[in-house]
Write an enzyme that holds these catalytic residues in place. Structure first.
Site, PDB file in Angstrom:
ATOM      1  N   LYS A  28      74.450  29.067  -2.462  1.00  0.00           N
ATOM      2  CA  LYS A  28      73.221  29.435  -1.744  1.00  0.00           C
ATOM      3  C   LYS A  28      71.988  29.202  -2.611  1.00  0.00           C
ATOM      4  CE  LYS A  28      72.869  33.793  -0.137  1.00  0.00           C
ATOM      5  NZ  LYS A  28      71.659  34.556  -0.533  1.00  0.00           N
ATOM      6  N   SER A  29      72.049  29.626  -3.862  1.00  0.00           N
ATOM      7  CA  SER A  29      70.871  29.473  -4.741  1.00  0.00           C
ATOM      8  C   SER A  29      70.497  28.000  -4.902  1.00  0.00           C
ATOM      9  CB  SER A  29      71.178  30.053  -6.128  1.00  0.00           C
ATOM     10  OG  SER A  29      71.372  31.438  -6.047  1.00  0.00           O
ATOM     11  N   ASP A 325      75.295  39.866  -7.580  1.00  0.00           N
ATOM     12  CA  ASP A 325      75.689  39.918  -6.167  1.00  0.00           C
ATOM     13  C   ASP A 325      77.154  40.313  -5.985  1.00  0.00           C
ATOM     14  OD1 ASP A 325      73.141  39.209  -5.375  1.00  0.00           O
ATOM     15  OD2 ASP A 325      73.582  37.060  -5.358  1.00  0.00           O
ATOM     16  N   LYS A 352      68.368  45.013  -3.204  1.00  0.00           N
ATOM     17  CA  LYS A 352      68.936  43.814  -2.567  1.00  0.00           C
ATOM     18  C   LYS A 352      68.815  43.948  -1.044  1.00  0.00           C
ATOM     19  CE  LYS A 352      69.886  41.771  -6.343  1.00  0.00           C
ATOM     20  NZ  LYS A 352      69.162  40.552  -6.703  1.00  0.00           N
ATOM     21  N   ARG A 356      72.367  48.549  -2.485  1.00  0.00           N
ATOM     22  CA  ARG A 356      73.805  48.288  -2.604  1.00  0.00           C
ATOM     23  C   ARG A 356      74.531  49.328  -3.453  1.00  0.00           C
ATOM     24  NH1 ARG A 356      73.687  41.666  -3.099  1.00  0.00           N
ATOM     25  NH2 ARG A 356      73.494  41.344  -0.853  1.00  0.00           N
ATOM     26  N   ARG A 399      76.867  41.162   2.036  1.00  0.00           N
ATOM     27  CA  ARG A 399      77.850  41.362   0.953  1.00  0.00           C
ATOM     28  C   ARG A 399      78.547  42.727   1.048  1.00  0.00           C
ATOM     29  NH1 ARG A 399      77.330  36.579  -1.549  1.00  0.00           N
ATOM     30  NH2 ARG A 399      75.193  35.871  -1.912  1.00  0.00           N
TER      31      ARG A 399
HETATM   32  C1  S3P Z   1      69.003  34.555  -6.541  1.00  0.00           C
HETATM   33  C2  S3P Z   1      68.763  35.514  -7.498  1.00  0.00           C
HETATM   34  C3  S3P Z   1      69.272  36.895  -7.424  1.00  0.00           C
HETATM   35  C4  S3P Z   1      70.395  37.037  -6.414  1.00  0.00           C
HETATM   36  C5  S3P Z   1      70.108  36.319  -5.131  1.00  0.00           C
HETATM   37  C6  S3P Z   1      69.867  34.835  -5.381  1.00  0.00           C
HETATM   38  C7  S3P Z   1      68.412  33.227  -6.709  1.00  0.00           C
HETATM   39  O1  S3P Z   1      68.223  37.747  -7.057  1.00  0.00           O
HETATM   40  O2  S3P Z   1      70.644  38.396  -6.136  1.00  0.00           O
HETATM   41  O3  S3P Z   1      71.191  36.455  -4.230  1.00  0.00           O
HETATM   42  O4  S3P Z   1      68.834  32.279  -6.007  1.00  0.00           O
HETATM   43  O5  S3P Z   1      67.514  33.073  -7.540  1.00  0.00           O
HETATM   44  P1  S3P Z   1      67.190  38.319  -8.157  1.00  0.00           P
HETATM   45  O6  S3P Z   1      66.543  37.165  -8.796  1.00  0.00           O
HETATM   46  O7  S3P Z   1      66.184  39.143  -7.410  1.00  0.00           O
HETATM   47  O8  S3P Z   1      68.027  39.145  -9.079  1.00  0.00           O
END
Ligand code: S3P
Length: 446
Positions: A28-29, A325, A352, A356, A399
Site C-alpha cells: 500500500k505504501s 500496523d 491510526k 488501535r 486491521r
Molecule cells: C505509512 C506510514 C505509517 C503506517 C501507514 C502507512 C506510509 O503511518 O501506519 O499505514 O505509507 O507512510 P505513520 O507514518 O503515521 O506512522
C-alpha cells in the site's frame, strides 16, 4: 457528513490446517507513492502490481482530479504526469476515504501548488490528527483557510514559493517525513527531515528512482534526509512487491492453526517493515525468508510459515515503527502463546484508523483473553489458546477486522467482527486468499 457503507459482520471459525502457495496484493505504501510521484513526473510511469484497494484508488482519483492521467492498460497502471508544480486546480473536493497516507502525502504535494483545494475523508479519517503534517507545511508556506482547524475537511492554499526547512520529526512517522520531503521537491533550496527512529523509507528510495537528489546521512543517533528543491522527476517503471502488512495476517494465521504450512510469494522485506517477522521468530515461530532477491529497488522474499508453539516475548519500543500496523494481529495471536507478550512504545497506535490500542485490548477482552493497557504498553497474557465467542468492535478499521478474523481461525469458539467492509481499503482479497488456504468465514445476520 456522507453516509458510511452498510456494515457487514463476519465470523471466523476454527479451520483445518492452512496449506498452499499464494501471493498478496501490492504494498500500500509503495502504491500510493508510485501514483503520486508519477503525477509529479514528466512523461509516463508504468506501475506493475499496484494495490487496487479503496485507499489507493482514492489516491488515483485525486491525481486524476489534479490533472494527471492514471489508467489501467492490461495489468499495468500508466500515469502521465504534469511535472513538479504542474498540477491544476481540481473541480471539487478531493475525497481520501479512509486513507491517512493518501491525505498526508498529498498535503505535501498541494503545498507546492498555488491553488486552493478542499480535502475530505470518512468518519475515521476526519478524526485523525493533521497538525503533525500541517505544522511543518505551514512553516514552508502552506495556508489553512480555516486557521486553527486540524482535522478534515480542510481547505488549503499552496504556493509556488515554498520555503525549504529543516524539520526534526516530533513523532516517528513516515507520513510526516514524506509530506515534508515531497513539499521540499517544490521549494527553493534544500529541505531536511531529521528522524530519531528509522521509519519506512519508500519515499526516499522511490524519489531517487524518479531522479530527485535525496541524501540520507547518519549523524549520531539521528538520520538526516535532505531533498534538493526545484526538482525534476521523470516517469519510471515501478514494480510493486507484495505488502508485508497484508502478508502479516496469513503469517499469523498459519502459526496458530495447527498443521499449517504456507508460502507467501514475493513479499517486501525492507527492514523498515519487518519488525513483526522478527518478533514472530523470537516467539519461536517457524517463519523463514526464502529466495531473497531484489525487485524494483526493494528487497523481496517468499515467506514460508509453519504452525508453531509460540512463547511470549517483550517487544521493544524502538521496534514500533517497523511494525506499527502489525500490533493488532500480533496482540491477537499472542493469546495463543505461552506466557506474557509485552509491547512497549505504542503511542502512535492510538492515532491510526481507530485507537488501535483500545480496540485491540477490547477485542481480546471480549474473547476471553487477559490483557492490560498501561500508558503506551500493551500486555497480553498468553495461555496457549483463546476462548473466542465474542463480538469485536472494528471502529471503521480494516486491521482490527483482519486481526480478529485471523485469531478466530484457531479460537475455541468463533469470533465475530462487527464490520468486515473496511477490509477493502487495504486488502480486498483477504477473504478469498485466506479461504483458498483453508480458512472459514461466515457472514452473520444475512
Ligand atoms: C505509512 C506510514 C505509517 C503506517 C501507514 C502507512 C506510509 O503511518 O501506519 O499505514 O505509507 O507512510 P505513520 O507514518 O503515521 O506512522
Amino acid at each position: 457528513m456522507k453516509a458510511e457503507s452498510i456494515s457487514q459482520p463476519l465470523s471466523a471459525s476454527r479451520a483445518g490446517p492452512l496449506k498452499g502457495r499464494v501471493r498478496v496484493p501490492g504494498d500500500k505504501s509503495i502504491s500510493h507513492r508510485a501514483l503520486i510521484f508519477g503525477a509529479l513526473a514528466t512523461g509516463t510511469t508504468r506501475i506493475k502490481g499496484l494495490l487496487e484497494a479503496e485507499d489507493v484508488i482514492n489516491t488515483a482519483r485525486a491525481v486524476v482530479a489534479l490533472g494527471a492521467i492514471a489508467e489501467k492498460q492490461g495489468d499495468i497502471w500508466e500515469v502521465k504526469g504534469r511535472g513538479v508544480g504542474g498540477l491544476r486546480t481540481p473541480d471539487g473536493p478531493l475525497d481520501f476515504g479512509n486513507s491517512g497516507t493518501g491525505t498526508r502525502l498529498m498535503m505535501g504535494v498541494l503545498a507546492g501548488h498555488p491553488m486552493t483545494v478542499t480535502m475530505t475523508g470518512d468518519a475515521s479519517l476526519s478524526r485523525r490528527p493533521m497538525r503533525r503534517v500541517l505544522g511543518p507545511l505551514v512553516e514552508m508556506g502552506l495556508e489553512i483557510l480555516e486557521p486553527g482547524k486540524e482535522t478534515l475537511p480542510l481547505t488549503l492554499r499552496g504556493t509556488s514559493e515554498l520555503m525549504p526547512i529543516v524539520y526534526r520529526l516530533p513523532v516517528p512517522s513516515a507520513q510526516v517525513k514524506s509530506a515534508v520531503l515531497i513539499a521540499g521537491l517544490h521549494a527553493a533550496g534544500k529541505t531536511t527531515v531529521i528522524e530519531r527512529e528509522p521509519t519506512r523509507d519508500h519515499t526516499e528510495r522511490m524519489l531517487r528512482h524518479f531522479g530527485a537528489a535525496v541524501a540520507t546521512e547518519a549523524k549520531g543517533e539521528e538520520t538526516h534526509i535532505t531533498v534538493d528543491g526545484d526538482a525534476e522527476l521523470s516517469g519510471k517503471d515501478i514494480l510493486v512487491p507484495g505488502d508485508p502488512s497484508s502478508a502479516a495476517f496469513l503469517t499469523a494465521a498459519a502459526l496458530i492453526v495447527p498443521g499449517s504450512d504456507i508460502t507467501i510469494e514475493g513479499v517486501l522485506i525492507n527492514p523498515t517493515r519487518t519488525g513483526l517477522y522478527l518478533t514472530l521468530q523470537e516467539m519461536g515461530g517457524d517463519v523463514t525468508f526464502e529466495n531473497v532477491r531484489e525487485e524494483g529497488g526493494e528487497p523481496v522474499a517468499d515467506i514460508r510459515v509453519r504452525a508453531s508453539r509460540l512463547k511470549g516475548v517483550r517487544v521493544p519500543a524502538n521496534r514500533a515503527p517497523s511494525m506499527i500496523d502489525e500490533y493488532p494481529v500480533l496482540a491477537a495471536i499472542s493469546a495463543f502463546a505461552e506466557g506474557e507478550t509485552r509491547m512497549d512504545g505504542l503511542a502512535e497506535l492510538k492515532v491510526k484508523e481507530s485507537d488501535r490500542l483500545q480496540a485491540t485490548a477490547a477485542g481480546l477482552a471480549a474473547n476471553g483473553a487477559t490483557v492490560h493497557v498501561d500508558g503506551d504498553t500493551l500486555t497480553v497474557v498468553g495461555i496457549g489458546a483463546l476462548k473466542g465467542g465474542g463480538i469485536v468492535a472494528t471502529h471503521l478499521d480494516h486491521r482490527i477486522a483482519m486481526a480478529f478474523l485471523t485469531a478466530g481461525l484457531a479460537s475455541d469458539a468463533p469470533i465475530v467482527v462487527d464490520d468486515a467492509t473496511m477490509i477493502a481499503t487495504s486488502f480486498p482479497e483477504f477473504r478469498p486468499i485466506m479461504e483458498m488456504l483453508g480458512a472459514r468465514f461466515d457472514e452473520v445476520g444475512r
